[in-house]
Design a protein around this motif. Structure first.
Motif, mmCIF file in Angstrom:
data_model
loop_
_atom_site.group_PDB
_atom_site.id
_atom_site.type_symbol
_atom_site.label_atom_id
_atom_site.label_comp_id
_atom_site.label_asym_id
_atom_site.label_seq_id
_atom_site.Cartn_x
_atom_site.Cartn_y
_atom_site.Cartn_z
ATOM 1 N N MET A 1 52.642 -54.108 54.926
ATOM 2 C CA MET A 1 53.271 -53.716 53.683
ATOM 3 C C MET A 1 54.787 -53.737 53.909
ATOM 4 S SD MET A 1 53.026 -50.166 51.413
ATOM 5 C CE MET A 1 51.340 -49.953 51.800
ATOM 6 N N THR A 2 55.505 -54.256 52.934
ATOM 7 C CA THR A 2 56.959 -54.330 53.039
ATOM 8 C C THR A 2 57.580 -52.943 52.897
ATOM 9 O OG1 THR A 2 57.306 -54.607 50.671
ATOM 10 C CG2 THR A 2 56.927 -56.630 51.965
ATOM 11 N N GLN A 3 58.792 -52.814 53.382
ATOM 12 C CA GLN A 3 59.507 -51.539 53.272
ATOM 13 C C GLN A 3 59.701 -51.158 51.805
ATOM 14 O OE1 GLN A 3 60.073 -49.497 55.766
ATOM 15 N NE2 GLN A 3 60.942 -47.988 54.365
ATOM 16 N N GLU A 4 59.957 -52.166 50.977
ATOM 17 C CA GLU A 4 60.142 -51.917 49.543
ATOM 18 C C GLU A 4 58.879 -51.300 48.934
ATOM 19 O OE1 GLU A 4 60.977 -54.345 45.385
ATOM 20 O OE2 GLU A 4 61.102 -55.418 47.293
ATOM 21 N N LYS A 5 57.715 -51.836 49.295
ATOM 22 C CA LYS A 5 56.458 -51.291 48.768
ATOM 23 C C LYS A 5 56.193 -49.896 49.318
ATOM 24 C CE LYS A 5 54.025 -55.415 47.321
ATOM 25 N NZ LYS A 5 52.799 -56.211 47.421
ATOM 26 N N LYS A 6 56.549 -49.666 50.578
ATOM 27 C CA LYS A 6 56.389 -48.320 51.143
ATOM 28 C C LYS A 6 57.238 -47.313 50.377
ATOM 29 C CE LYS A 6 55.177 -49.588 55.841
ATOM 30 N NZ LYS A 6 55.560 -49.579 57.256
ATOM 31 N N GLU A 7 58.450 -47.727 50.020
ATOM 32 C CA GLU A 7 59.331 -46.841 49.247
ATOM 33 C C GLU A 7 58.756 -46.566 47.861
ATOM 34 O OE1 GLU A 7 62.103 -45.063 49.937
ATOM 35 O OE2 GLU A 7 61.709 -45.629 52.011
ATOM 36 N N LEU A 8 58.229 -47.598 47.226
ATOM 37 C CA LEU A 8 57.605 -47.410 45.907
ATOM 38 C C LEU A 8 56.405 -46.472 46.000
ATOM 39 C CD1 LEU A 8 57.728 -51.037 44.447
ATOM 40 C CD2 LEU A 8 58.941 -49.024 43.584
ATOM 41 N N LEU A 9 55.641 -46.624 47.054
ATOM 42 C CA LEU A 9 54.475 -45.778 47.263
ATOM 43 C C LEU A 9 54.888 -44.310 47.434
ATOM 44 C CD1 LEU A 9 51.441 -46.332 47.486
ATOM 45 C CD2 LEU A 9 51.734 -46.522 49.945
ATOM 46 N N ALA A 10 55.917 -44.080 48.222
ATOM 47 C CA ALA A 10 56.377 -42.719 48.501
ATOM 48 C C ALA A 10 57.109 -42.094 47.316
ATOM 49 C CB ALA A 10 57.279 -42.716 49.736
ATOM 50 N N ALA A 11 57.644 -42.917 46.438
ATOM 51 C CA ALA A 11 58.426 -42.393 45.309
ATOM 52 C C ALA A 11 57.617 -41.431 44.448
ATOM 53 C CB ALA A 11 58.951 -43.546 44.458
ATOM 54 N N ALA A 12 56.327 -41.651 44.342
ATOM 55 C CA ALA A 12 55.477 -40.798 43.501
ATOM 56 C C ALA A 12 55.452 -39.349 43.973
ATOM 57 C CB ALA A 12 54.054 -41.344 43.471
ATOM 58 N N VAL A 13 55.580 -39.149 45.258
ATOM 59 C CA VAL A 13 55.469 -37.779 45.771
ATOM 60 C C VAL A 13 56.794 -37.214 46.270
ATOM 61 C CG1 VAL A 13 53.040 -38.026 46.353
ATOM 62 C CG2 VAL A 13 54.769 -38.495 48.077
ATOM 63 N N ARG A 14 57.802 -38.032 46.324
ATOM 64 C CA ARG A 14 59.097 -37.572 46.852
ATOM 65 C C ARG A 14 59.607 -36.342 46.108
ATOM 66 N NH1 ARG A 14 61.784 -40.271 50.240
ATOM 67 N NH2 ARG A 14 61.014 -42.299 49.596
ATOM 68 N N ARG A 15 59.504 -36.334 44.806
ATOM 69 C CA ARG A 15 59.994 -35.213 44.006
ATOM 70 C C ARG A 15 58.850 -34.391 43.391
ATOM 71 N NH1 ARG A 15 62.835 -39.581 42.664
ATOM 72 N NH2 ARG A 15 61.805 -39.783 40.677
ATOM 73 N N PHE A 16 57.636 -34.619 43.851
ATOM 74 C CA PHE A 16 56.482 -33.911 43.295
ATOM 75 C C PHE A 16 56.552 -32.430 43.647
ATOM 76 C CE2 PHE A 16 52.187 -32.190 43.652
ATOM 77 C CZ PHE A 16 51.709 -32.462 42.382
ATOM 78 N N ARG A 17 56.382 -31.609 42.659
ATOM 79 C CA ARG A 17 56.368 -30.157 42.863
ATOM 80 C C ARG A 17 55.616 -29.511 41.709
ATOM 81 N NH1 ARG A 17 58.522 -25.425 41.542
ATOM 82 N NH2 ARG A 17 58.917 -23.904 43.162
ATOM 83 N N LEU A 18 54.697 -28.632 42.058
ATOM 84 C CA LEU A 18 53.996 -27.850 41.046
ATOM 85 C C LEU A 18 54.731 -26.533 40.827
ATOM 86 C CD1 LEU A 18 50.229 -28.259 42.044
ATOM 87 C CD2 LEU A 18 51.465 -29.396 40.196
#
Length: 172
Positions: A1-18
């Motif tokens: 997986m490319t670094q760009e795709k890894k970043e996109l994948l992580a973006a969903a949870v980077r700011r996730f907070r309940l």
């Protein structure tokens, strides 16, 4: 997986907070408002959240208390956040048993805040934002291991779904 795709994948949870228990509105929310409130927090995960009919079913099954004057309070909303996550990996019967164990073991506020901390912790680990999950809390109990296992299963499920979305071009 490319670094760009890894970043996109992580973006969903980077700011996730309940919201923590004390941050959930004290004023009652009507069914539609409750559904929207919970969805706005879980949307970053693209999680198939809760519908009005699902919530009504959880009330019928006594997973959450009846609304008061058609409004859902902080307690019911906290349970619904947990249910929205756990329903992805547990049957309704197991979910009901899980809630009953929690009720005998911890106060709702303590259990819910721990759930939030652990969910954010495990998601960050699974999505590669940290090298290992943190130890949350000061004790190791069967109930906490049960919760962590549920959250790990959920987190891996979300990771796989997002991975496959990002890699839709990979031949089957």
């Amino acid at each position: 997986m490319t670094q760009e795709k890894k970043e996109l994948l992580a973006a969903a949870v980077r700011r996730f907070r309940l919201p923590r228990y004390q941050e959930i509105p004290t004023v009652g929310l009507y069914l539609e408002q409750t559904t929207k409130y919970i969805s706005q927090y879980l949307d970053p995960l693209e999680e198939n959240c809760l519908t009005n009919s699902m919530i009504a079913n959880y009330v019928k099954r006594k997973l959450i208390a009846n609304p008061v004057k058609k409004q859902y309070g902080r307690e019911q909303i906290a349970y619904l956040f947990f249910i929205a996550v756990a329903k992805n990996v547990l049957s309704l019967d197991s979910l009901e048993r899980f809630i009953r164990v929690q009720e005998r073991t911890y106060s709702l506020e303590q259990a819910y805040d721990y759930f939030c901390d652990e969910l954010e912790n495990i998601l960050a680990f699974v999505f590669g934002l940290k090298s290992s999950p943190d130890d949350i809390g000061v004790t190791r109990t069967d109930e906490k291991m049960m919760l962590r296992s549920t959250i790990i299963a959920f987190s891996h499920k979300i990771y796989l779904e997002k991975f496959f979305q990002l890699n839709a071009d990979v031949p089957e």
